[in-house]
Design a protein around this motif. Sequence first.
Motif, mmCIF file in Angstrom:
data_model
loop_
_atom_site.group_PDB
_atom_site.id
_atom_site.type_symbol
_atom_site.label_atom_id
_atom_site.label_comp_id
_atom_site.label_asym_id
_atom_site.label_seq_id
_atom_site.Cartn_x
_atom_site.Cartn_y
_atom_site.Cartn_z
ATOM 1 N N LYS A 86 0.853 -1.190 0.000
ATOM 2 C CA LYS A 86 0.000 0.000 0.000
ATOM 3 C C LYS A 86 0.892 1.244 0.000
ATOM 4 N N PRO A 87 0.535 2.270 -0.777
ATOM 5 C CA PRO A 87 1.339 3.497 -0.744
ATOM 6 C C PRO A 87 1.195 4.197 0.608
ATOM 7 N N SER A 88 2.259 4.832 1.061
ATOM 8 C CA SER A 88 2.241 5.461 2.385
ATOM 9 C C SER A 88 1.442 6.760 2.407
ATOM 10 N N ASP A 89 1.326 7.405 1.252
ATOM 11 C CA ASP A 89 0.588 8.675 1.193
ATOM 12 C C ASP A 89 0.193 8.966 -0.255
ATOM 13 N N ALA A 90 -0.557 10.051 -0.444
ATOM 14 C CA ALA A 90 -1.064 10.401 -1.779
ATOM 15 C C ALA A 90 0.073 10.697 -2.760
ATOM 16 N N GLU A 91 1.113 11.355 -2.285
ATOM 17 C CA GLU A 91 2.249 11.678 -3.160
ATOM 18 C C GLU A 91 2.898 10.412 -3.716
ATOM 19 N N THR A 92 3.051 9.402 -2.855
ATOM 20 C CA THR A 92 3.626 8.122 -3.286
ATOM 21 C C THR A 92 2.707 7.450 -4.307
ATOM 22 N N ALA A 93 1.402 7.504 -4.071
ATOM 23 C CA ALA A 93 0.447 6.902 -5.010
ATOM 24 C C ALA A 93 0.509 7.585 -6.368
ATOM 25 N N ILE A 94 0.632 8.897 -6.382
ATOM 26 C CA ILE A 94 0.739 9.639 -7.645
ATOM 27 C C ILE A 94 2.010 9.245 -8.389
ATOM 28 N N GLU A 95 3.118 9.172 -7.672
ATOM 29 C CA GLU A 95 4.395 8.770 -8.293
ATOM 30 C C GLU A 95 4.289 7.368 -8.894
ATOM 31 N N ARG A 96 3.662 6.466 -8.157
ATOM 32 C CA ARG A 96 3.517 5.091 -8.662
ATOM 33 C C ARG A 96 2.700 5.069 -9.938
ATOM 34 N N TRP A 97 1.575 5.781 -9.947
ATOM 35 C CA TRP A 97 0.722 5.766 -11.126
ATOM 36 C C TRP A 97 1.408 6.402 -12.326
ATOM 37 N N ARG A 98 2.206 7.418 -12.104
ATOM 38 C CA ARG A 98 2.961 8.020 -13.218
ATOM 39 C C ARG A 98 3.940 7.014 -13.811
ATOM 40 N N ALA A 99 4.511 6.165 -12.950
ATOM 41 C CA ALA A 99 5.429 5.127 -13.426
ATOM 42 C C ALA A 99 4.683 3.968 -14.080
ATOM 43 N N MET A 100 3.517 3.597 -13.531
ATOM 44 C CA MET A 100 2.801 2.399 -13.996
ATOM 45 C C MET A 100 1.982 2.621 -15.262
ATOM 46 N N ARG A 101 1.540 3.854 -15.506
ATOM 47 C CA ARG A 101 0.614 4.093 -16.623
ATOM 48 C C ARG A 101 1.194 3.604 -17.947
#
Length: 198
Positions: A86-101
Amino acid sequence: MTRPRLVLASQSPARLATLRSAGVEPEVIVSGVDESVIVSDDPVVVATELARLKCRAVAHRLKSADDTIVVGCDSVLAFDGEVLGKPSDAETAIERWRAMRGRSGVLHTGHCVRIGEREVSDDAATTVHFADLDDAEIQAYVGTGEPLHVAGAFTVDGLGGAFVERIEGDHHNVVGLSLPLLRAMLAGLGVRWTDLWR
């Protein structure tokens, strides 16, 4: 015949919904296991060991554990050589999605089933192909809060379903519990899946 007692050692609403939709009504007992205790570069090790810890923690708390079936699960996403929970915070989730898209990862779910002192564990893996989201879609999705509560920062059965273009493997595994794998594991312990139907 009396239906066997099944306990789900997970607070995941998606895992509970998956079992219920398959005709199984488990009790839910949250394990309280600290997921940060297992550290490894191998997603199978992380997912399976966490599933074992959760299953054992709940089984040890039960008084009549000899005939109770305890199921523990944990999921992680293997992506770019990393093991993502699970991402630790919203910023981490945004970074992950930018990488995964526009790319793909492998969702691993560790499963552990325990009846008394007998225990089996296994891992299910499903490849997930992500849509090529723009930044505004990523911001909007993360803004809902949904990605913060799930392994890999996405769901396939919720708001994130529109952002998963396709999967290779068991759909239920991506939700957090592989029904075919669980059925096979139970069979190995002498429990027929259809005996669990409510």
